[in-house]
Design an enzyme around this catalytic site. Structure first.
Site, PDB file in Angstrom:
ATOM      1  N   HIS A 132       8.781   3.829  -2.696  1.00 25.96           N
ATOM      2  CA  HIS A 132       9.331   4.801  -3.661  1.00 25.96           C
ATOM      3  C   HIS A 132      10.809   4.548  -3.968  1.00 25.96           C
ATOM      4  O   HIS A 132      11.345   5.143  -4.898  1.00 25.96           O
ATOM      5  CB  HIS A 132       9.180   6.229  -3.131  1.00 25.96           C
ATOM      6  N   ASP A 168      -1.583   2.761  -0.660  1.00 20.50           N
ATOM      7  CA  ASP A 168      -0.997   4.031  -0.226  1.00 20.50           C
ATOM      8  C   ASP A 168      -1.462   5.106  -1.224  1.00 20.50           C
ATOM      9  O   ASP A 168      -1.599   4.835  -2.420  1.00 20.50           O
ATOM     10  CB  ASP A 168       0.533   3.921  -0.228  1.00 20.50           C
ATOM     11  N   HIS A 170       0.014   7.437  -2.486  1.00 18.06           N
ATOM     12  CA  HIS A 170       1.023   7.740  -3.512  1.00 18.06           C
ATOM     13  C   HIS A 170       1.317   6.483  -4.336  1.00 18.06           C
ATOM     14  O   HIS A 170       1.340   5.380  -3.790  1.00 18.06           O
ATOM     15  CB  HIS A 170       2.317   8.224  -2.844  1.00 18.06           C
ATOM     16  N   ASP A 257      -2.558   7.022   4.414  1.00 13.55           N
ATOM     17  CA  ASP A 257      -2.463   8.426   3.991  1.00 13.55           C
ATOM     18  C   ASP A 257      -3.529   8.801   2.964  1.00 13.55           C
ATOM     19  O   ASP A 257      -3.561   9.939   2.488  1.00 13.55           O
ATOM     20  CB  ASP A 257      -1.044   8.800   3.507  1.00 13.55           C
TER      21      ASP A 257
HETATM   22 ZN   LIG Z   1       2.081   7.561   0.723  1.00 10.54          ZN
END
Ligand SMILES: [Zn+2]
Ligand SMILES: [Zn+2]
Length: 358
Positions: A132, A168, A170, A257
């Site tokens: 990120h 992931d 996200h 996750d």
């Molecule tokens: Zn994540």
């Protein structure tokens, strides 16, 4: 299937990686790395003859300045000295954060070097995956983007086709910004729908720009997606793209996750899917990339599923005898989920495949 017992694995590990401190109530609290270390000890991964512990080096100042702005680096340094201030609303600062971030991100680059030098075939950076972080800002628990640093290290060594396979839960929004115009990097991100999920980025239509058009592939999933729909999307999209791109190096973020026990997000994978992804990506590395594969682990905030996921990936790469207990997610994929995933896969194909004559 690749005979993984013959692969040499570098595991990036040092007590210095434990100097992380987002506070006790944060999903990444102190002790997460100790938990991983205890788990790795317990399953005997480091005792395998084909596994080598590699000591991480600090991220070099050159690479740091390539991936982040002077202003942002200065901000991290200032927080690091005083212990006061936040990187972002969800990412608290702490004393020594500059050193910690350079060592955890440096670990992934050390992994790249150990593969490139021929010391090992694959590396596992169990504290890496800060996807990120962007050029001018951190966030989403990420300070310095080690994936971008790995790519620039590979570019410096003359590598022209890097695949970032990011599972992931996200979206890898930070990494996407670095290479959006760059055909030397193909980024495939599977993630939960950005409509409601952090970082609210990673739409199907965002396919890259200029000569990088088509090299940025986003596949979002609706809430509660499980192994069956995920595998469908994986099989439809990933093999043709990897075969077309012929990567020279694969950076793999496994997505612990996205497991159903991890409630920071809402996908419902089991480690069966994580095993399937990992063994397919591992096979691709041997087929296309002379075995050159780096694992940066990314998210994973539920202790049990995080360890199961890491053990699963390590067993795929190294031949370690590890199998998590049987898992029963709370939902099966229903008609609505299937419809949305099939729809999304068709949209991705329509936009991306013609660019590669697929
Ligand atoms: Zn994540
Ligand atoms: Zn291998």
């Amino acid at each position: 299937m690749t005979n993984s017992g013959q692969c040499r694995i570098g595991f990036l590990w040092s007590p210095l990686l434990e100097t992380f401190d987002f506070g006790r109530k944060h999903p990444i609290r102190v002790g997460r790395f100790k938990l991983l270390r205890d788990f790795v000890d317990e399953v005997g991964f480091l005792d395998l003859p084909n596994v080598e512990v590699i000591t991480p080096e600090l991220l070099s100042e050159d690479l740091l300045k390539t991936i982040h702005s002077e202003e942002y680096i200065a901000k991290v340094q200032q927080i690091s000295e005083t212990g006061i201030g936040d990187i972002d609303i969800d990412t608290p600062g702490f004393r020594n954060i500059y050193f910690n971030s350079r060592i955890v991100s440096g670990a992934s680059v050390t992994g790249i070097k150990s593969v490139q030098s021929g010391l090992v075939d694959h590396f596992v950076s169990p504290t890496g995956g800060f996807h990120h972080a962007k050029f001018g800002a951190g966030g989403g628990f990420c300070i310095f983007n080690d994936i971008a640093a790995c790519v620039y290290e590979l570019k410096n060594q003359g590598i022209k086709r890097v695949l970032i396979a990011d599972f992931d839960v996200h979206h890898g929004n930070g990494t996407q910004t670095y290479f959006y115009n760059d055909p030397e990097v193909m980024q495939i991100s599977f993630h939960e729908d950005p409509e409601w999920m952090f970082p609210h980025d990673g739409y199907i239509q965002d396919i890259g720009e200029g000569s990088g058009r088509g090299y940025n592939i986003n596949m979002p999933f609706p809430m509660d997606s499980g192994d069956a729909v995920y595998r469908y999307a994986f099989d439809e999209l990933i093999p043709p793209l990897v075969d077309s791109y012929q990567p020279e190096f694969i950076i793999f973020i496994p997505g612990f996750d996205a497991h159903y026990k991890d409630r920071l997000a809402h996908l419902t994978l089991t480690t069966d899917m994580i095993r399937y992804i990992a063994s397919t990506i591992h096979d691709f590395a041997h087929e296309y990339s002379s075995g050159k594969l780096g694992v940066v682990t990314g998210g994973g905030y539920h202790h049990e599923s995080l360890c199961w996921g890491l053990g699963t990936v390590m067993s795929v790469l190294s031949g370690l005898d590890f199998e998590p207990p049987p898992q029963q997610p709370p939902f099966d994929d229903n008609e609505e989920t299937w419809e949305e995933v099939k729809n999304n896969v068709a949209l991705v194909k329509d936009l991306i495949f013609p660019i590669f004559n697929l």
